[in-house]
Design an enzyme around this catalytic site. Structure first.
Site, PDB file in Angstrom:
ATOM      1  N   GLN A 313      15.254 -17.083  16.499  1.00  0.00           N
ATOM      2  CA  GLN A 313      14.395 -17.637  15.449  1.00  0.00           C
ATOM      3  C   GLN A 313      14.394 -16.733  14.218  1.00  0.00           C
ATOM      4  O   GLN A 313      14.394 -17.211  13.082  1.00  0.00           O
ATOM      5  CB  GLN A 313      12.966 -17.807  15.980  1.00  0.00           C
ATOM      6  CG  GLN A 313      11.911 -18.132  14.934  1.00  0.00           C
ATOM      7  CD  GLN A 313      12.136 -19.468  14.256  1.00  0.00           C
ATOM      8  OE1 GLN A 313      12.769 -20.360  14.819  1.00  0.00           O
ATOM      9  NE2 GLN A 313      11.620 -19.616  13.038  1.00  0.00           N
ATOM     10  N   GLU A 314      14.439 -15.427  14.453  1.00  0.00           N
ATOM     11  CA  GLU A 314      14.397 -14.474  13.342  1.00  0.00           C
ATOM     12  C   GLU A 314      15.717 -14.439  12.561  1.00  0.00           C
ATOM     13  O   GLU A 314      15.720 -14.474  11.333  1.00  0.00           O
ATOM     14  CB  GLU A 314      14.090 -13.071  13.875  1.00  0.00           C
ATOM     15  CG  GLU A 314      12.674 -12.872  14.382  1.00  0.00           C
ATOM     16  CD  GLU A 314      11.665 -12.743  13.253  1.00  0.00           C
ATOM     17  OE1 GLU A 314      12.065 -12.791  12.076  1.00  0.00           O
ATOM     18  OE2 GLU A 314      10.466 -12.603  13.545  1.00  0.00           O
ATOM     19  N   SER A 315      16.831 -14.363  13.269  1.00  0.00           N
ATOM     20  CA  SER A 315      18.101 -14.063  12.591  1.00  0.00           C
ATOM     21  C   SER A 315      19.273 -14.930  13.009  1.00  0.00           C
ATOM     22  O   SER A 315      20.378 -14.733  12.509  1.00  0.00           O
ATOM     23  CB  SER A 315      18.476 -12.601  12.865  1.00  0.00           C
ATOM     24  OG  SER A 315      18.748 -12.420  14.255  1.00  0.00           O
TER      25      SER A 315
END
Length: 517
Positions: A313-315
């Site tokens: 989700q972050e990267s």
């Protein structure tokens, strides 16, 4: 999928009235002739269910599932052990009640008038609709009128059969379907995915879970409106078991346990994104294998698959990822956070994962002790995304608006309000992009479900391949160089067509005019 909320006040009133009517048989434990007394004497509650992600599922040796957890707590409520029997299809479930092999069915079964004629329904705790599914790339049906028994197959005992009969009688006279007498709904979904079937029908929640692992399955048509889901028990003059079930659900609601379980298993619903899910699963195959050892190494008490979902989700598992605000790396850490954790290179995969895991642990440690253990991670993730102080504001706003600040279901509904000026002006820490935190946590939950299910499918495929390999005889080098005159594989086909016929023995489907239930 829309939750079907129970009228708990009505349940409470009904419970009291029913208890009063049954007073001669209460307390339940005193008389051997009633169902509760029989269960107590036996020392176990016999529950039949189906194997599915929502009802009963073995994940790495741990049994989970909404119906399983409810059944376990009901057994505890009665003071007995839980005995679970897993069946292949719905018809087998009702056979268990008919044959007195089960005390109740807890399997995500839909209430309808036909079933209630023969079986006692309990309270309803969520709702589903029945939908026709097809495989992406195949022909999508546009109307029920065109479906026939060469295309549409449903599971035996499925509640939708009654709906199909009504549609055939009132609206679509040419509508027909097959019932596979052996396979359950999940197995039929697998066959649609594998292009062995054109269409089947499943409930909206089952489809939602299945799509997280198999995004190639798509909804073509809605067959029904929302239908309540309930438990079923035997229907006769002995109402002690149904009274106990009503009282149990009423107490579960008062304690907030039912709401937490609904949030745990049903709270991640929402619009399905085919492209995003497909991209994620492709990354699981192509990128995750290199990162998995690091996620496993630093996850500690956090499920490594959850940590991996957070990182995606972050990267999107890009170690060089950089946002316009300056956060970088697999876990998208700020420069200040990285320095506080002693990290020197945010784009180094190991440093980023170890730092992100530690930072998440710090957030979890700060979550108030009043928050239930299984929901602490969601509060921590919201804090991870928008800051711990704003998470406290969200809890405060929830309390002010008569919600439960310890319930993630209640708090997440208030997160988008943190960006509304009339409200954030009155909060301690002011404006926050709460709508982003809401989407952030929900996306992570969806990725985790996809990852867990997909890895389980791959493990099953590996196990199946090993079993197939072991079923073939071992040929020594000597035998290869000196083949016997008689083939060591006596069942080898003489042609490609023959091979297909011999190696694909499929149980015949049965066209039924009148379903048994």
């Amino acid at each position: 999928m829309k939750k079907f909320k129970i009228n708990y006040l009505l349940i409470g009133i009904v419970t009291l009235l029913l208890a009063a009517a049954l007073w001669p048989s209460i307390p339940w434990f005193g008389k051997a002739e009633n169902r509760i007394a029989a269960i107590q004497s036996r020392g176990e509650l016999r529950v039949s269910t189906l194997d599915s992600p929502l009802t009963y599922n073995n994940v790495n040796g741990k049994i989970i599932g909404l119906d399983y957890e409810l059944a376990q707590q009901f057994a505890d409520y009665l003071g007995v052990k839980l005995k679970i029997t897993v069946r292949q299809n719905i018809s087998q479930l009702f056979d268990d009640l008919d044959n007195d092999d089960a005390d109740l069915l807890a399997a995500g079964l839909v209430y309808n008038s036909e079933r209630s004629k023969n079986y006692q329904p309990g309270p309803t705790y969520y709702s589903v609709s029945q939908q026709v599914v097809y495989r992406v790339g195949g022909v999508r049906p546009r109307t029920m009128a065109t479906l026939n028994d060469q295309q549409l197959t449903v599971a035996p005992g499925h509640v939708v059969i009654d709906d199909l009969r009504a549609l055939k009688e009132k609206k679509y006279p040419d509508l027909s379907w097959k019932v596979d007498e052996k396979l359950g709904t999940t197995a039929l979904l697998e066959q649609v995915k594998d292009k062995k079937l054109a269409y089947t029908i499943a409930d909206s929640v089952a489809i939602s879970f299945f799509q997280r692992v198999h995004p190639e399955i798509a909804v073509a048509l809605d067959v029904t409106d929302e239908q309540p889901v309930t438990w079923f028990s035997p229907l006769d003059d002995d109402q002690t078991l149904s009274a106990a079930i009503l009282d149990f659900f009423n107490s579960m609601n008062e304690e907030g346990t039912l709401a937490r379980l609904e949030e745990k298993y049903l709270g991640h619903g929402g619009d399905f994104d085919y492209v995003d899910t497909r991209s994620f699963l492709r990354a699981v195959d192509s990128v995750l294998p290199d990162l998995q050892p690091l996620f496993e190494k630093y996850a500690e008490e956090i499920d490594w698959r959850l940590l991996a979902a957070i990182s995606y989700q972050e990267s999107h598992w890009d170690a060089q990822a950089t946002s316009p605000t300056g956060v970088r790396g697999l876990m998208m850490l700020t420069k200040n956070t990285a320095q506080s954790l002693g990290l020197t290179d945010r784009t180094d995969a190991e440093q980023s994962i170890s730092g992100g895991a530690r930072y998440l642990q710090d957030m979890m440690a700060k979550v108030p002790d009043t928050v239930p253990e299984e929901e602490r991670i969601w509060f921590a993730l919201a804090a991870y995304n928008m800051g711990y102080a704003h998470m406290l504001d969200a809890r405060a706003l929830t309390a002010k608006t008569k919600g439960n600040p310890d319930s993630w279901s209640d708090v997440k509904q208030r997160l988008p309000l943190l960006s509304q000026k009339p409200l954030y002006n009155k909060l301690t820490y002011g404006y926050a992009r709460g709508h982003e935190a809401y989407a952030y946590v929900e996306n992570i939950r969806k990725y985790q479900i996809s990852l867990v299910g997909y890895l389980m499918e791959k493990e099953k495929e590996v196990t199946k391949a090993k079993q197939i390999a072991q079923s073939y005889p071992v040929v020594s080098p000597h035998e290869l160089n000196h083949p016997a005159t008689t083939s060591i594989l006596p069942f080898v086909a003489f042609s490609a067509d023959g091979a297909f016929e011999r190696n694909h023995l499929i149980a015949p489907n049965t066209l039924v005019q009148a379903p048994r239930r």
